[in-house]
Design a protein around this motif. Structure first.
Motif, mmCIF file in Angstrom:
data_model
loop_
_atom_site.group_PDB
_atom_site.id
_atom_site.type_symbol
_atom_site.label_atom_id
_atom_site.label_comp_id
_atom_site.label_asym_id
_atom_site.label_seq_id
_atom_site.Cartn_x
_atom_site.Cartn_y
_atom_site.Cartn_z
ATOM 1 N N UNK A 298 25.867 23.879 56.524
ATOM 2 C CA UNK A 298 24.412 23.854 56.342
ATOM 3 C C UNK A 298 23.985 22.521 55.720
ATOM 4 N N UNK A 299 24.731 22.053 54.704
ATOM 5 C CA UNK A 299 24.419 20.750 54.088
ATOM 6 C C UNK A 299 24.572 19.626 55.105
ATOM 7 N N UNK A 300 25.606 19.710 55.923
ATOM 8 C CA UNK A 300 25.883 18.668 56.904
ATOM 9 C C UNK A 300 24.780 18.588 57.963
ATOM 10 N N UNK A 301 24.135 19.731 58.245
ATOM 11 C CA UNK A 301 23.044 19.740 59.235
ATOM 12 C C UNK A 301 21.917 18.789 58.832
ATOM 13 N N UNK A 302 21.668 18.699 57.529
ATOM 14 C CA UNK A 302 20.619 17.805 57.041
ATOM 15 C C UNK A 302 20.875 16.355 57.404
ATOM 16 N N UNK A 303 22.135 15.964 57.435
ATOM 17 C CA UNK A 303 22.484 14.577 57.768
ATOM 18 C C UNK A 303 22.542 14.371 59.271
ATOM 19 N N UNK A 304 22.982 15.382 60.014
ATOM 20 C CA UNK A 304 23.152 15.224 61.461
ATOM 21 C C UNK A 304 21.872 15.469 62.254
ATOM 22 N N UNK A 305 21.069 16.434 61.806
ATOM 23 C CA UNK A 305 19.909 16.854 62.598
ATOM 24 C C UNK A 305 18.591 16.423 61.969
ATOM 25 N N UNK A 306 18.461 16.576 60.692
ATOM 26 C CA UNK A 306 17.216 16.218 60.007
ATOM 27 C C UNK A 306 17.022 17.071 58.776
ATOM 28 N N UNK A 307 16.181 16.583 57.871
ATOM 29 C CA UNK A 307 16.014 17.250 56.580
ATOM 30 C C UNK A 307 14.915 18.313 56.570
ATOM 31 N N UNK A 308 14.277 18.550 57.702
ATOM 32 C CA UNK A 308 13.249 19.590 57.786
ATOM 33 C C UNK A 308 13.826 20.793 58.519
ATOM 34 N N UNK A 309 13.589 21.986 57.961
ATOM 35 C CA UNK A 309 14.097 23.205 58.591
ATOM 36 C C UNK A 309 13.582 23.351 60.015
ATOM 37 N N UNK A 310 12.322 22.941 60.243
ATOM 38 C CA UNK A 310 11.733 23.058 61.578
ATOM 39 C C UNK A 310 12.378 22.101 62.572
ATOM 40 N N UNK A 311 13.084 21.072 62.071
ATOM 41 C CA UNK A 311 13.772 20.145 62.961
ATOM 42 C C UNK A 311 15.043 20.760 63.542
ATOM 43 N N UNK B 214 16.471 4.967 52.562
ATOM 44 C CA UNK B 214 16.623 6.061 53.524
ATOM 45 C C UNK B 214 18.115 6.242 53.787
ATOM 46 N N UNK B 215 18.666 7.349 53.322
ATOM 47 C CA UNK B 215 20.098 7.587 53.465
ATOM 48 C C UNK B 215 20.477 8.096 54.850
ATOM 49 N N UNK B 216 19.486 8.383 55.686
ATOM 50 C CA UNK B 216 19.771 8.925 57.017
ATOM 51 C C UNK B 216 20.048 7.859 58.065
ATOM 52 N N UNK B 217 19.876 6.585 57.728
ATOM 53 C CA UNK B 217 20.147 5.533 58.706
ATOM 54 C C UNK B 217 21.609 5.120 58.601
ATOM 55 N N UNK B 218 22.081 4.408 59.615
ATOM 56 C CA UNK B 218 23.477 3.963 59.635
ATOM 57 C C UNK B 218 23.785 3.077 58.436
ATOM 58 N N UNK B 219 24.994 3.228 57.898
ATOM 59 C CA UNK B 219 25.423 2.402 56.775
ATOM 60 C C UNK B 219 25.744 0.977 57.229
ATOM 61 N N UNK B 220 26.149 0.826 58.507
ATOM 62 C CA UNK B 220 26.454 -0.499 59.047
ATOM 63 C C UNK B 220 25.190 -1.022 59.734
ATOM 64 N N UNK B 221 24.696 -2.181 59.339
ATOM 65 C CA UNK B 221 23.475 -2.711 59.955
ATOM 66 C C UNK B 221 23.666 -2.920 61.458
ATOM 67 N N UNK B 222 22.702 -2.479 62.279
ATOM 68 C CA UNK B 222 22.843 -2.662 63.728
ATOM 69 C C UNK B 222 22.641 -4.122 64.106
ATOM 70 N N UNK B 223 23.226 -4.524 65.242
ATOM 71 C CA UNK B 223 23.063 -5.893 65.719
ATOM 72 C C UNK B 223 21.640 -6.110 66.230
#
Length: 201
Positions: A93-106, A140-149
């Protein structure tokens, strides 16, 4: 009896696909709790019997003593299985917040229907804590940790998306199988939900 229900509960969880939720097995969960109660009643009954007989368990251990011990160990095993079941579901359930989104409706409906009321409440509270931290820290912790090119990516729409979605710089209609060149930060929530796929190469 003897921890069988707890074993079945953990086995039921383990039979699912790794990282994916199955519907909460309330029937087996309740049966495991009832087995714990049976063990507790039998322990109390055997302890009373030993007290009435005046048995000195330090020096003289009879069948009742070992019977109570077996029920005690079964009770502990079932409790550990119950906690493991709840804990592992909470991890997903915690992992869903990172993979899908932090809103229950998401969360997709097929995931929401697998959550209990308490798990939905846990998801909301966990998400609220993360959003509060991100607001205070200004990141924003939901974006990639490695900066995109490149801040823009090419995506294909693979799922149903409402029309007239407002992106950070424009309003777009996403017809199924259409391709778009979007800001990575705009596309990532849809990619995480499986509604878009990134096209590479």
């Amino acid at each position: 009896m003897y921890g069988r229900k707890g074993y079945q509960l953990v086995k039921d969880f383990a039979s699912g696909e790794k990282g994916q939720l199955k519907p909460f097995n309330s029937k087996l969960f309740d049966e495991t709790i009832e087995e714990c109660r049976q063990n507790q009643r039998l322990i109390q009954s055997l302890m009373r019997k030993m007290e009435q007989e005046g048995l000195d368990v330090q020096n003289n251990r009879n069948a009742d003593y070992y019977g109570a011990l077996v029920h005690h160990l079964s009770l502990i095993r079932n409790k550990r299985c119950l906690m493991a079941y709840v804990h592992n579901r909470a991890d997903i359930v915690r992992d869903l917040g990172w993979r899908v989104g932090l809103e229950l409706l998401e969360l997709p409906p097929e995931i929401q229907e697998k959550l209990t009321t308490l798990e939905k409440e846990y998801f909301k509270n966990h998400s609220a804590a993360i959003k509060s931290y991100m607001g205070k820290a200004g990141i924003d912790l939901n974006v990639d940790m490695v900066p995109p090119k490149d801040p823009y990516i090419k995506v294909r729409v693979v799922g149903d998306i409402d029309e007239g979605i407002v992106m950070s710089d424009k309003t777009t209609n996403f017809a199924r199988h259409s391709m778009h060149f979007l800001k990575r930060t705009d596309a990532e929530p849809y990619i995480a939900r499986g509604q878009m796929e990134e096209l590479t190469g």
